[in-house]
Every structure is written in C-alpha cells, then in structure tokens.
Design a protein around this motif. Structure first.
Motif, PDB file in Angstrom:
ATOM      1  N   LEU A 188       0.989  -1.067   0.139  1.00  0.00           N
ATOM      2  CA  LEU A 188      -0.084  -0.082  -0.105  1.00  0.00           C
ATOM      3  C   LEU A 188       0.844   1.382   0.022  1.00  0.00           C
ATOM      4  O   LEU A 188       1.660   1.626   0.961  1.00  0.00           O
ATOM      5  CB  LEU A 188      -0.856   0.050   1.388  1.00  0.00           C
ATOM      6  N   CYS A 189       0.892   1.904  -1.171  1.00  0.00           N
ATOM      7  CA  CYS A 189       1.896   2.815  -1.314  1.00  0.00           C
ATOM      8  C   CYS A 189       1.569   4.397  -0.925  1.00  0.00           C
ATOM      9  O   CYS A 189       0.399   4.725  -1.396  1.00  0.00           O
ATOM     10  CB  CYS A 189       2.560   2.885  -2.705  1.00  0.00           C
ATOM     11  N   HIS A 203       2.352  -3.026   4.287  1.00  0.00           N
ATOM     12  CA  HIS A 203       1.216  -3.888   4.075  1.00  0.00           C
ATOM     13  C   HIS A 203      -0.144  -3.391   4.835  1.00  0.00           C
ATOM     14  O   HIS A 203       0.150  -2.846   6.007  1.00  0.00           O
ATOM     15  CB  HIS A 203       1.689  -5.308   4.822  1.00  0.00           C
ATOM     16  N   ASP A 204      -1.226  -3.521   4.088  1.00  0.00           N
ATOM     17  CA  ASP A 204      -2.368  -3.050   4.846  1.00  0.00           C
ATOM     18  C   ASP A 204      -2.556  -3.906   6.200  1.00  0.00           C
ATOM     19  O   ASP A 204      -3.310  -3.196   7.107  1.00  0.00           O
ATOM     20  CB  ASP A 204      -3.497  -3.068   3.930  1.00  0.00           C
ATOM     21  N   LYS A 221      -3.008  -2.203   9.641  1.00  0.00           N
ATOM     22  CA  LYS A 221      -4.234  -2.452  10.224  1.00  0.00           C
ATOM     23  C   LYS A 221      -5.351  -1.343   9.855  1.00  0.00           C
ATOM     24  O   LYS A 221      -6.097  -0.632  10.270  1.00  0.00           O
ATOM     25  CB  LYS A 221      -4.090  -2.159  11.800  1.00  0.00           C
ATOM     26  N   VAL A 222      -5.388  -1.093   8.265  1.00  0.00           N
ATOM     27  CA  VAL A 222      -6.354  -0.476   7.546  1.00  0.00           C
ATOM     28  C   VAL A 222      -7.035  -1.329   6.527  1.00  0.00           C
ATOM     29  O   VAL A 222      -6.441  -2.275   6.205  1.00  0.00           O
ATOM     30  CB  VAL A 222      -5.656   0.747   7.035  1.00  0.00           C
ATOM     31  N   ASP A 223      -8.156  -0.893   6.208  1.00  0.00           N
ATOM     32  CA  ASP A 223      -8.993  -1.617   5.465  1.00  0.00           C
ATOM     33  C   ASP A 223      -8.806  -0.830   3.895  1.00  0.00           C
ATOM     34  O   ASP A 223      -9.204   0.457   3.467  1.00  0.00           O
ATOM     35  CB  ASP A 223     -10.350  -1.421   5.461  1.00  0.00           C
ATOM     36  N   ARG A 224      -7.912  -1.310   2.866  1.00  0.00           N
ATOM     37  CA  ARG A 224      -7.606  -0.692   1.505  1.00  0.00           C
ATOM     38  C   ARG A 224      -8.949  -0.359   0.970  1.00  0.00           C
ATOM     39  O   ARG A 224      -8.552   0.706   0.147  1.00  0.00           O
ATOM     40  CB  ARG A 224      -6.752  -1.663   0.943  1.00  0.00           C
ATOM     41  N   SER A 225      -9.733  -0.924   0.726  1.00  0.00           N
ATOM     42  CA  SER A 225     -10.726  -0.786  -0.039  1.00  0.00           C
ATOM     43  C   SER A 225     -11.512   0.573   0.296  1.00  0.00           C
ATOM     44  O   SER A 225     -12.359   1.155  -0.333  1.00  0.00           O
ATOM     45  CB  SER A 225     -11.994  -1.763  -0.149  1.00  0.00           C
TER      46      SER A 225
END
Length: 552
Positions: free
Chosen positions: A90-91, A100-101, A105-109
């Motif tokens: 996740l850039c 890394h998401d 600890k985040v929701d990429r969507s």
C-alpha cells in the motif's frame, strides 16, 4: 597547406552515438538550433523531418525505465516500512513509504484514491522523540575538546557564551544521529560511491553526507574553514555552526539536484529535510544569531536557484542527440566561428555539430583513437580541415561514413548531393518505431544483431542461429525481433520520402553565435551518458571510501 592523401577505402559507418560531445564545465557546447537534428538538408532548402531523434533525454528516460529497480519507477520503496518485508504494498502518494495493509491495520478498500500515510503527518509535526536532551549532553566533552582553541575569541560582551554555542553543536550532533536512524537516514549516512554512480560528480560538485558531517564535527575539522582574518560580523564558533548547517542543507540539495522529481530518492530527501527542519525549530533555531540565520537562508535560496537553473538547462538542451563519448574544451573568448556539421549522406540529416573546425578535428581524432577506421589513410586533423573546404561540392568525400560540412553551407543550401539511391538496413525500436541505427550493408546489420543476441540470457527456439543467412531469413524477410529491436531493408528513396514533411522551413538565423574554444583534454565518458539522472546510491559504502568519495 595540407596535401590530401590519395589512399581512400571503404569502411564500416560509425554509429552516430559514438560522435563525442563538446563539453566545458559540465555544459554541452553543441551549437545547434532546436530543429537542426530534425531537419533534412537539401540544396533547395531545409525540410522538417518526421523521424524521431534519439536525444540524450530519450536515452535517459529509456535507461530509467529499463535499468532502475522497480521500487523507483513509482516513487515508492518495495518493502513495508514496519516489517521490512516485500509483498503487496500500500503505497503513500506523498512520500516514498510503503506498507502492508495488515501491518498498518487499515482496510484498503476504504482508502481514498490519493492516500497519505500516517507518517507524513508525523514528518511535519513535532514529536516527543524530536527533542534532543540527554543525548546531546553525551557529546559535550568531545565537542569542547575539538573547539577549545576558539574559546578566547567567543566571550564578547552581548554575545552568547562559548559554552552555550558549544551546546548548539552538541544538539546538532544529536540531531544527526537521530536523522541517520530515521526512516531513510541510511541512504544519506555515507558518501555516494562514484563506482556505483560514475556520473555523480558531473552533476554534484560538492558531495556531502550525514556521516561525514558528524565525524568532522567531532574531530574539529570545521576549524579548517575559518577565515584567516577574524570576521567583525561573527565569532569563530558562529562560523563553525554556520558551516555545519550549510553542509546539512547540502545533503538534501545534492539529492534533489541529481535525481528526477518524483523518484523515491527525490522524495526521500524531501522527507528527511522536513524532519530535520522540525527538529531544528524545536531544539535550537531561536538560539541562532541573526547573522547565522541570514547567511543560512541565503545559502538555501542559492541551492534552490541552482536546481531551477539546472532544470531549465535540461529543457533548453533537450534536443541534443545522445553521445557515448565526450571531450573537454575551455572557453577562452567569444567570437565568430564556423560551426561544423556531421551529415548522414543517406538521410541528409545532421547527427552531430561542433563549434569550430578545431573542435571537429579533435572529435574526429577521438573517434580514430577509439578504434574506428577512416576512409582516408593516413588520417589527421589537418586532413579533416582540408576536406572541409571541398566537401560541400564533392559528395563523395566521406570521413567515418559521413560528410563533414560547415553548418552555414547546409542552412543556405550551398552544397551538392549524390543522386545515388541504394538499399540499407534500418534498426527500429518496435515499441516506439524509433530509428535506432542505419547500416549500409547486411553484413554490418548482422554484426549488430549478433551483439544484441550475445547479451540475451535465454533465447526462444526461433532465434538460436547465428549465420548471415539465418539473419536474412528470420529478421530481414521475416518478423522476428530481439529485446524489442527489429531490422528492416529500406531504400534511400524511401528514407527521403519518410523523412520529409510537406512544408519547407525558413532558413533559421544563428542568433546565438558559437563559442571560440581551445582543447584541454579528451576523455571517454565513463557512464556513456551526459547530464543523466539515475539516483543516489542505494548501498552504504565503507568508511574507507569516505575520504575518496566526499569532498568534506
């Protein structure tokens, strides 16, 4: 008067990229106008060509796209900042960090299209760990020993005491240590290796790194920069503080100067610089004397102006063709000199220009010394100069496969052309259809094909032959290619047809006259490029390289 030798032979045409550039103080002295390398010159007048030119900028872009690691193509590193592992990243769109998401600890969507990571906010805001307290005191004794000799000149009425200024140096030492430990500090810890980045010193005149600054600060090396006469504007220890702060600015400036905007190294420098400014404001900015603040601000402005001028220079010179080699000249005076053009007799297009007959002769001798054969034997600079005056009226006079003429004669149509039209081989980049090189014979094209083939690690079954007949069958008459290159037969008439547009150009005026030069020395560019922007070295160099690669 030079007697032109009668011995003339047929030779292999020298690739256009071998013609050296004429360079002075890092600047290309090419006297061309913007459209010179895109023009077909005819006795009836110049005609603008539609063929692409392989400029230095184009080669640089291709090098960046093909040779640089993938972590620099999108401006982000290819590992997670938290766990240091690679994978699906996740850039951040502002800084070069990636995560890394799951680690973040985040929701990429649920993230917006343009996303800035949490660290970006921390970069520009004060954090508890940015305050240097006890850590700065640990350096006090060593800094005092290094600059004890300056104490007598510091205790002036109205001035901050010597020991208070020493405390500022201790804080700076602590900040340097924190910066090296920060996210991308390892990139700026050691000198850039000139072995890994051969062209670095062409762009960066005064290399600097955080490790060198820290070491020199502890050793008292900055006392060597003190003026011989005592300044009335500042004390010696003020000068030391100013020189250290200027060196830190130089670290960021060099990186921003050398790297393309948007690359990961460029963005790393901006991240580190922002964090440094936050730490400086928090720890000692208010304690700096007005003189130091003023001089430091002027230095920062000069660095910014230098980067802007460098960017303008690159844009201004963007049409100059790529050259593998170069030779140095010194500008001794300005005056009217007759620029010399190297003209491809098949396309009637210029492949290189030089400011004078002297420079053209030196370029020709460099090509000869590189091992290329010349039609005229024996060949000398005097032979070239003698033939320059005859070449306009005699299309048969070739040197290294090209006509050498005065640029003024080309622009005004004062030259003759050969009516001969033969077949040649053209090497193309299949992705962009750009012309890479023309060959007079199939044998020359076959040799080039073998060179390309030699560097392939593995080849498909259809490309496992080496004979001339195989090359002709599969490549000239077939549709095979290697590494994005293809070879095609084309007639001289076809070259002329595809090179020209329907509208004739007006003869341009030479508003910027060439520079009168004298030759200092000749060398082959170690990197094969000029004004290239690759990036700051990734690997840390050992301490043994510090003196060699850093000017500090």
């Amino acid at each position: 008067v030079v007697k032109v030798p009668a011995t003339v032979k047929s030779v292999v045409k020298v690739p256009a990229t071998e013609f050296p550039s004429e360079v002075c103080d890092g600047e290309n002295y090419d006297p061309s106008l913007e459209n010179d390398y895109r023009t077909v010159f005819t006795p009836e007048g110049p005609i603008l060509s539609t063929l692409p030119v392989q400029s230095a900028e184009t080669v640089l872009e291709e090098k960046n796209n093909s040779e640089v690691p993938t972590d620099n193509e999108d401006g982000n590193v290819d590992f997670c900042l938290l766990c240091k592992e690679s994978g699906d990243m996740l850039c951040c769109d502002k800084c070069p960090r990636a995560f890394h998401d799951t680690c973040l600890k985040v929701d990429r969507s649920r993230l917006p299209d343009r996303w800035e990571c949490p660290r970006c906010e921390e970069d520009c805001s004060e954090q508890p760990e940015d305050l240097i307290t006890d850590e700065g005191n640990t350096f006090f004794d060593s800094i005092v020993r290094a600059y004890r000799s300056l104490e007598n000149g510091e205790n002036i009425d109205g001035e901050v005491s010597f020991f208070e200024k020493i405390h500022i140096l201790c804080i700076i030492k602590g900040i340097l240590k924190r910066l090296i430990e920060y996210d991308f500090g390892y990139i700026f810890k050691d000198p850039v290796s000139t072995k890994e980045v051969p062209d670095y010193r062409k762009v960066v005149k005064k290399p600097m790194d955080l490790g060198t600054i820290s070491s020199n600060l502890s050793k008292g090396a900055y006392t060597k920069r003190l003026p011989l006469r005592k300044s009335k504007e500042c004390t010696p220890i003020d000068t030391i503080v100013l020189e250290v702060l200027k060196d830190i600015e130089l670290v960021w400036h060099n990186c921003l100067l050398y790297n393309r905007e948007g690359t990961s190294y460029y963005r790393m420098a901006k991240v580190m610089r922002e964090k440094y400014y936050v730490m400086r404001r928090l720890n000692f900015d208010k304690e700096l004397s007005p003189y130091i603040s003023q001089q430091l601000g002027m230095f920062v402005d000069e660095c910014k102006q230098s980067r802007e001028e460098n960017a303008k220079h690159k844009i201004k010179k963007s049409w100059i063709p790529f050259s593998k080699n170069e030779f140095k000249v010194s500008a001794i005076q300005r005056g009217v000199k007759k620029a010399v053009a190297v003209l491809d007799p098949r396309t009637n297009m210029v492949v290189k220009q030089y400011t004078s007959m002297q420079s053209a002769a030196q370029a020709a001798m460099l090509i000869l010394n590189l091992g290329f054969s010349c039609e005229i034997n024996p060949f000398s600079s005097g032979v070239l100069k003698a033939n320059l005056h005859k070449s306009a009226n005699d299309p048969s006079i070739l040197i290294f496969g090209y006509r050498w003429l005065f640029m003024e004669d080309l622009r005004k149509g004062r030259f003759k052309v050969s009516e001969k039209r033969t077949t040649m081989i053209r090497k193309l980049c299949t992705a962009s259809n750009a012309v890479m090189q023309d060959f007079e014979t199939i044998e020359e094209a076959h040799e080039d094909w073998l060179e390309v083939k030699k560097y392939r690690v593995s080849l498909p079954p259809a490309v496992d032959g080496e004979s001339l007949e195989f090359f002709k069958e599969k490549f000239l008459d077939g549709n095979e290619e290697i590494d994005g290159f293809s070879w095609h037969q084309i007639t001289g008439a076809e070259v002329e047809n595809e090179s020209t547009s329907a509208v004739k150009m007006e003869v341009p005026e030479e508003d910027n006259k060439p520079v009168k030069c004298k030759i200092d020395d000749v060398k082959q560019s170690p990197s094969g490029t000029q004004d290239q922007e690759v990036f700051r070295a990734q690997k840390n160099t050992g301490t043994s390289n510090a003196i060699e690669d850093s000017s500090a």
